[in-house]
Design an enzyme around this catalytic site. Sequence first.
Site, PDB file in Angstrom:
ATOM      1  N   LYS A  22       0.893  -1.473  -0.050  1.00 21.45           N
ATOM      2  CA  LYS A  22       0.107   0.006   0.256  1.00 21.45           C
ATOM      3  C   LYS A  22       0.817   1.174  -0.009  1.00 21.45           C
ATOM      4  CE  LYS A  22      -3.200   2.607   3.449  1.00 21.45           C
ATOM      5  NZ  LYS A  22      -2.012   3.522   3.976  1.00 21.45           N
ATOM      6  N   ASN A  23       1.579   1.062   0.974  1.00 19.20           N
ATOM      7  CA  ASN A  23       2.652   2.796   0.632  1.00 19.20           C
ATOM      8  C   ASN A  23       3.563   3.063  -0.206  1.00 19.20           C
ATOM      9  OD1 ASN A  23       0.678   3.367   3.616  1.00 19.20           O
ATOM     10  ND2 ASN A  23       2.496   2.604   5.179  1.00 19.20           N
ATOM     11  N   ARG A  93      -3.819  10.279   3.145  1.00 20.97           N
ATOM     12  CA  ARG A  93      -2.343  11.198   4.028  1.00 20.97           C
ATOM     13  C   ARG A  93      -2.238  11.364   2.122  1.00 20.97           C
ATOM     14  NH1 ARG A  93      -0.930  13.643   7.630  1.00 20.97           N
ATOM     15  NH2 ARG A  93       1.285  13.953   7.168  1.00 20.97           N
ATOM     16  N   CYS A 117      -5.404   8.628   8.830  1.00 20.74           N
ATOM     17  CA  CYS A 117      -5.807   8.318  10.181  1.00 20.74           C
ATOM     18  C   CYS A 117      -5.213   9.139  11.410  1.00 20.74           C
ATOM     19  CB  CYS A 117      -5.297   6.966  10.744  1.00 20.74           C
ATOM     20  SG  CYS A 117      -5.646   5.763   9.068  1.00 20.74           S
ATOM     21  N   ARG A 122       0.101  15.055  12.564  1.00 19.34           N
ATOM     22  CA  ARG A 122       1.169  15.382  12.125  1.00 19.34           C
ATOM     23  C   ARG A 122       1.099  16.149  10.776  1.00 19.34           C
ATOM     24  NH1 ARG A 122      -2.121   9.406   9.471  1.00 19.34           N
ATOM     25  NH2 ARG A 122       0.635   9.526   8.455  1.00 19.34           N
ATOM     26  N   PRO A 123       2.479  16.426  11.264  1.00 18.83           N
ATOM     27  CA  PRO A 123       2.580  17.737  10.233  1.00 18.83           C
ATOM     28  C   PRO A 123       3.029  17.736   9.541  1.00 18.83           C
ATOM     29  CG  PRO A 123       4.632  17.530  12.160  1.00 18.83           C
ATOM     30  CD  PRO A 123       3.170  16.518  12.868  1.00 18.83           C
ATOM     31  N   ASP A 125       5.281  19.708   8.051  1.00 22.22           N
ATOM     32  CA  ASP A 125       7.168  21.386   7.643  1.00 22.22           C
ATOM     33  C   ASP A 125       7.809  20.914   7.101  1.00 22.22           C
ATOM     34  OD1 ASP A 125       6.775  19.134  10.540  1.00 22.22           O
ATOM     35  OD2 ASP A 125       8.721  20.032  10.985  1.00 22.22           O
ATOM     36  N   ASP A 307       3.191   0.661  12.490  1.00 18.00           N
ATOM     37  CA  ASP A 307       2.098  -0.084  11.973  1.00 18.00           C
ATOM     38  C   ASP A 307       1.404  -1.585  12.174  1.00 18.00           C
ATOM     39  OD1 ASP A 307       1.653   2.192  10.198  1.00 18.00           O
ATOM     40  OD2 ASP A 307       1.942   2.128   8.553  1.00 18.00           O
ATOM     41  N   ARG A 399      -9.414   0.375   3.172  1.00 17.55           N
ATOM     42  CA  ARG A 399      -8.376   1.728   2.601  1.00 17.55           C
ATOM     43  C   ARG A 399      -6.935   1.052   2.128  1.00 17.55           C
ATOM     44  NH1 ARG A 399      -6.472   5.884   6.529  1.00 17.55           N
ATOM     45  NH2 ARG A 399      -5.304   5.594   4.879  1.00 17.55           N
TER      46      ARG A 399
END
Length: 432
Positions: A22-23, A93, A117, A122-123, A125, A307, A399
Amino acid sequence: MEKYRIQGGNRLHGEVEISGAKNAAVAIIPAALMVDGICRIENLPQISDTVTLLHILESLGARVRMLNLSTVEVDCRRATWENADYDRMRKIRASYYFVGSMLGRFGVARTTMPGGCNFGVRPIDQHVKGMNALGADVEVTDFIDARVRGGGRLKGAYVYLDKVSVGATMNIMIAAALAEGRTVIENAAREPHIVDLANFLNSMGADIRGAGTDSIKVNGVEKLHGGTYAIIPDQIEAGTYMAATAACGGEVLVTNVIPKHLDCISAKLREMGVTVEEYPESVLVRSTGRLRKVNVKTLPYPGFPTDMQPQIGVAMSIAQGTSVITEGVYDNRYKYLNQLSKMGVRAQVDGRVAVIEGVDHLTGATVAACDLRAGAAMVIAGLCARGVTMVEDIFYIERGYQNLVEKFQALGADIRIVDEPEEPAQRTPAAG
Ligand code: UD1
């Protein structure tokens, strides 16, 4: 609303084939926007996140064609950066990877702030820092608007990440692939999907070296050409079936995996008394008897993946003795334990530490999947519990898990999708 109904207590036996990662897929699809040709992506997982991203690509003018269930052909030659399907972008995301690919290809980008999620703040920057270093101005409101200063292409730069971030590493890598000159990303994340994204881009003509180490060098090229690429197997999906086998007992051959990517998970399961045998493209997991307590600290790769934290948390909850989890990536990733307490999980959370006292067995209850991996943990809890468990809000699970119900059924689990308004799950007598 659809739910999973699970009658717990069956041991798992047989073989399960793992889908594409997935990622990796959720970065490769946005990166395909930069390819000036036809891009064929194989081993694509059929999950709602990839479907959403392909819709977003289409909204940008790409031609998207499924050749079979796991192969897609994407032609982005006529695509643009404007008027994306912002509603869809907001939901996931990985939509932040469009910032990198739009900037790389068009010198200008507009996306929404990413969804995904909720594990606390969850920045982004580090993504912004990277794009700034490459010569883009970035404005963050409800949208992310970015533009190369003075127009033209991004310019290669030295970026030292203040935090090891999977997303920022991949986003900067994507953008830098079409920048002018050389980019160096230091303190880069090293996850298998980072290597996979680099391999995808390289197979389309990029020049990226060092992915998989903490120092990645990207020599920008002018163009990416079409090609064919197969995504690696999903480390976390494999780990989920391994943890489920550990918790339920039984013997399962997990196929289409890269065992090296599973080392950190295999090692923890072995500490718990589970047998894990490695073969070239599969692992055999055998679990008999009561699990032993274990301590886990989640860390960026090659550490134990955050995860997988909820799934191993369930195994700990029925192990002999008290286990401790230290969450090393997110501030707030224990919400699932509140849900699991309904099933008899005994846990105490203090900041990033959870102490889980093993109990003899869990009991079926109605629980809500509060995020993707939390949902997977609830399924595992239901599979090993006595009685019936109803898992609600399964859209989170869909998902990221392809055919989860069918895959567990094939292993002998009693799990199915029901679409009933109410089920007397709490009153079902204990069994198994
Ligand atoms: C990705 C994965 C997610 C996984 C996570 C860690 C996707 C779509 N999601 O998420 O499943 O849990 O990696 O393996 O691939 N951080 C900052 N600033 C930033 C970026 C991150 O402070 O600009 C912080 C985060 O809040 C977090 C840590 O860094 O505490 C790691 O986050 P990161 O690795 O970036 O995770 P994601 O890419 O969001």
